[in-house]
Design a protein around this motif. Sequence first.
Motif, PDB file in Angstrom:
ATOM      1  N   ASN A 160       0.836  -1.201   0.000  1.00 24.24           N
ATOM      2  CA  ASN A 160       0.000   0.000   0.000  1.00 24.24           C
ATOM      3  C   ASN A 160       0.871   1.251   0.000  1.00 24.24           C
ATOM      4  O   ASN A 160       1.901   1.316   0.693  1.00 24.24           O
ATOM      5  N   THR A 201       5.880   2.429  -4.032  1.00 20.36           N
ATOM      6  CA  THR A 201       6.342   2.699  -5.389  1.00 20.36           C
ATOM      7  C   THR A 201       7.258   1.568  -5.829  1.00 20.36           C
ATOM      8  O   THR A 201       8.073   1.070  -5.047  1.00 20.36           O
ATOM      9  N   ILE A 243      -2.987  -4.729  -3.564  1.00 19.00           N
ATOM     10  CA  ILE A 243      -1.983  -3.778  -4.054  1.00 19.00           C
ATOM     11  C   ILE A 243      -2.738  -2.494  -4.341  1.00 19.00           C
ATOM     12  O   ILE A 243      -3.520  -2.422  -5.300  1.00 19.00           O
ATOM     13  N   THR A 244      -2.544  -1.496  -3.500  1.00 20.47           N
ATOM     14  CA  THR A 244      -3.409  -0.325  -3.546  1.00 20.47           C
ATOM     15  C   THR A 244      -2.633   0.968  -3.378  1.00 20.47           C
ATOM     16  O   THR A 244      -1.578   1.016  -2.736  1.00 20.47           O
ATOM     17  N   ASN A 245      -3.182   2.024  -3.985  1.00 22.38           N
ATOM     18  CA  ASN A 245      -2.693   3.398  -3.787  1.00 22.38           C
ATOM     19  C   ASN A 245      -1.204   3.539  -4.045  1.00 22.38           C
ATOM     20  O   ASN A 245      -0.514   4.324  -3.384  1.00 22.38           O
ATOM     21  N   SER A 246      -0.697   2.797  -5.000  1.00 21.69           N
ATOM     22  CA  SER A 246       0.743   2.750  -5.242  1.00 21.69           C
ATOM     23  C   SER A 246       1.069   3.226  -6.647  1.00 21.69           C
ATOM     24  O   SER A 246       0.199   3.374  -7.505  1.00 21.69           O
ATOM     25  N   ARG A 247       2.357   3.449  -6.858  1.00 17.66           N
ATOM     26  CA  ARG A 247       2.849   4.001  -8.123  1.00 17.66           C
ATOM     27  C   ARG A 247       3.833   3.030  -8.752  1.00 17.66           C
ATOM     28  O   ARG A 247       4.755   2.537  -8.097  1.00 17.66           O
ATOM     29  N   ASN A 290      -4.181   2.317  -8.166  1.00 18.77           N
ATOM     30  CA  ASN A 290      -2.757   2.473  -8.461  1.00 18.77           C
ATOM     31  C   ASN A 290      -2.573   3.311  -9.727  1.00 18.77           C
ATOM     32  O   ASN A 290      -3.472   3.398 -10.571  1.00 18.77           O
ATOM     33  N   ASN A 348      -7.770   1.820 -11.259  1.00 20.12           N
ATOM     34  CA  ASN A 348      -6.368   2.051 -11.584  1.00 20.12           C
ATOM     35  C   ASN A 348      -6.254   3.028 -12.749  1.00 20.12           C
ATOM     36  O   ASN A 348      -7.139   3.117 -13.604  1.00 20.12           O
TER      37      ASN A 348
END
Length: 824
Positions: A295, A298, A318-322, A354, A382
Motif C-alpha cells: 500500500n 512505489t 496492491i493499492t494506492n501505489s505508483r 494504483n 487504476n
Amino acid sequence: MAAGTIARAPVHVVIASGVYQLKSTLMFTSLDSGTASAPVIYEAAQPGTVLISGGADLGTKTAPATASAITYTAPTDAAAVAGGGQLYVNGRRATLARQPNERDAWFVQRATTVTGEAAGKEGSEAFVPAATNLTWMNSLSAGDRKRAVINMYQAWTTGKHRFSDQVVATNSVRVAPRAPWPFLSQGGVSQRYFIENASAAFDAAGEWIPDVGSLKYIRRDDEAGANLNATLPMLERLVLVQGEIGKPVVNLQFSGLTFGYTRYLTPDTGFTDSQAAYPIAAAIEVNRAIGFAFNAGTVYRTGGWGIWLRDSVRGATITNSRFADLGAGAIKIGLTAQSPTDPTATGANKVGANIISDTGKIFQGAVALFVGQSWDNQLLRNTIYNTTYTAISLGWSWGYATPTSGRNIVTGNLIYNIGQRELADIAGIYTLGRSPGTVISSNIIRSVRGYKNYGAGAWGIYGDEGSSNILIENNVVLGTDGGGFHIHYGKDNIVRGNVFAGGDLAEVRVTKLETDLNLAVQGNLIAPKTTEPFEWFAAAPEVVFSNNQVSSTLSGPGVSITKCGTGCMLGTASIASTTAPTDIRTSNAAGAVTIANAIAAWSGVAVDQLAAKLATLNLPAVADAPTALVAPATDFDAVIEELAVGKRPLNMLYQPAGNLTAVQIAAMADAPAGKCLAFNDSSSYANRWEPLAMAQFNYDTGTTVAEFLLKIDATTVFFHEWRDKATIYQVGPSLRITPAGIEFNGKVMAPMTTGEWTKFQITSLAGSGKWKLEITRANGTKVVFDDIPNKSAGWSRMNWLGFWSDAGVTSTPCIAGLKVSNLK
C-alpha cells in the motif's frame, strides 16, 4: 479468547528515511507472518522517503562540455557485460549502446531457409538484412559479436537473440534461438530489429556500454556540465515472499516503501517471448501467501516486472501505489498453468487505485496489468497510461477449453496512451479464453494506437480466441485504431450501455462467425469516424442488436446501419473531448450518464471535487500517437528458381495457411531453372478462391513494375490483383485469366494459350488512376494495353499483390520469374 491470554498487537517495523542498497534478495517466510488482526507491517517512517534498491551507486562525475564518454568504475561482473543490463544516470534510464540509435530501427528484407527447419517453420532462424546493415554486422569484432543482442520485433511481442555461429547464406544473418514465427510472416513488410550491447554501437548521447570493472556513458545534451550520479542495478529481484505448502506467509504488509533498480540480463542463449513477457521476473515476487498487502508504495526503474502475485496467493491487495519506468509490466497475477481444482490457487486479490505508467522499456510486449489462470480478482480504479502494449490482460487459455479464469471484475479504470505505435494486436483491455462471471465495466479507454506496419489491430476492448461468458457494460472507448469492441471468436457475451466513438475503423468487429455466437449488443452509443460502424461478421441476426444509437457526428452523412437489422437507429448525438483524460462529453442522455458514471467509478469523488483530484494527480494529456517507423520500399523477388521442389517462397503468405501442398514449388522442364510455383486447385478447399499466395508491400508512391510468367491448363481460372491496405480495400490492376483469354474490366482483351509460358509485365504510377499491361507470348510476340483504368477508382498505392486459383476443380496453373520493383 482463553482466560489469561494476551491479544497480539500489530507489529510495525518502521524504516528510517534513506537508501538501502541490497546485496541479495530479501526473503520472507512463514516465520514472518502476522494475523488478520495483528499484521506484520514494514513501513516508512515518512512515506516515499525509503528506497529499497538493487543498484550499486557508482558515484558522481561532472559531465564534460562535449559529448565525450564518461567512465565509471563498476563492479566486476562478466555476466553483466555479456547480458547488457541497465543503467540510470540521475535517475534517468540510459540507453544500452545500440545500432541504429534510439527511435530508429533496421528492417528484415526477407526470411532465409536453413537446413533442418521443420515444415511450416522455415524462415524462423535466418533472414536477409539490407546490404549496408549486413556490412556493419559483419564488421563486428569477435568479442562484440558474442556479446551483441539482436532485438527483434514480432507483431505483438519481441525477442532477444544472439548471433548464431551456424552456417548461413552469405547474404543472411542467423540467430539463436530461432524466432517463434518465421520472419515477415505476421503481416506487413516492416519487421523491425536493432542490435545492442556491442561496443561498435556506442556512439550517441545517452548511450552506455558495460565493460569488466567499468562502464562508459555519453552524456545527453541537457547534461553538459552537470553532476551525473550513476546507478547500476545488480539484482533481478529485491523481495521474495515464499511460503510453504500448508505454511503460507500470512498478513505481511509493506506500506509507504519505494523499491527500485532491478536488472535484466539477456542469457547467453537469448530469450523469445510468445506473449505478454510472462516469464520475466519481478522486483517483488510473492508465493504461497495469504493477506499480503502493498500500500502507498512505489516500484520503479526495473529490468522486469514490478510485483508478481505468483503461486498460491490469496486475498492480497496492491493499492494506492505508483509503478513507473518498468522493464516489463507493473503487476502480474497468477500462473499460466494452474490446476483448476487447487483451492489455494492464486485468486481473490485486489488491485486498486494504483497509477501505472511507462511500461515495456525492455520488453515491449509486456502487459501493464496481467491476470493469468486466476479467479475472483478485482482490478478497480487504476490509472494506466504510456504503455507499449495492452493495458489489462485477462485469461490464459485458447478456445473453449475448461475455464481457467473467471469472475474477475475490471471496473473504473482510466486507460490511455496505450501502445504508442510499438506493437500490434493490442487493446486497452484484452481477454483470452472462457471467463465465466467476468465483468468489464465503467472503464475509460482512450488513444489505443498500435503498430500498423507489421501485424494489425488496436482496439478498446478485445476478446481474443474463445473469449466467452463476459459482460462488457458502461465503458467509454474513444480514439482507437480499430474501434471500441472486437471479438475474434467467443460465445455468450453481452456488450451493453457502452460509448464507442472516434475509432479509425468500425466500432464493432467480429472476425469469426459461429452459429452459436450469442453476442448481444444492446443500448450502446456508437459514433464511428467511418460510414461502416460494423465490420466483418458483426451483423444481424448472428449478432443480436437492440436499441443502439449510431451517430453520424464524426463520420458525416452516409453511415450504414444495415448490418444492425432493426437493432440500431441513426442519430446526431455529439461527441466532444479534449486531451484532458476524463474530459469526454456527449449530447446523448444515456451516453452522458455512462460517461459520468465511468468518471465517478474511477475518481471516487463527487463531480465538484474532480478538478481538485486531477490537479493533485497531475496526469499527462492524452497524446497523439508517435509517427511509426516504416521500412523503405525495396525490390521483391520470389526466388522461385532457387527453391527446392515441394517448398514455397518465404516472402509470401498463403491461404489456407497450414496446407503446405496447396501452393508449392513444382518441377517443370520448360520453366526457368526447371521450376515454377504451382497452385494445386481442386474441389476440396473451404473457399473457392483458394489456394491463394500473396505478398505485401509499402509502395505508396512512385511507379511499380511487376512481372511474372504464367502457364495454365484447360481448367484454369486464375486471378491476379494489386490492392491497398485499407480495411475495405481498393483494387488497382486486376486480371482474370482462363483458356478463353486474359480478361480485365469485365472483357476478354487478349487470347491465352494453354500449356505455354506467357510473360506479364504490369506498370502503374501511384495516384495516376491507370495502369499498363504488356503481354509476351511464347513465340516472342508482344501486345501492349495502356491507360487501363483501375478496378477501384480510389486505389492509389500498392500494398498487396496476390494470385489465386478459382477453378473449384482440379487445375494446376504455375507461375515463375515473379519480381516486383518500385521506382521513385
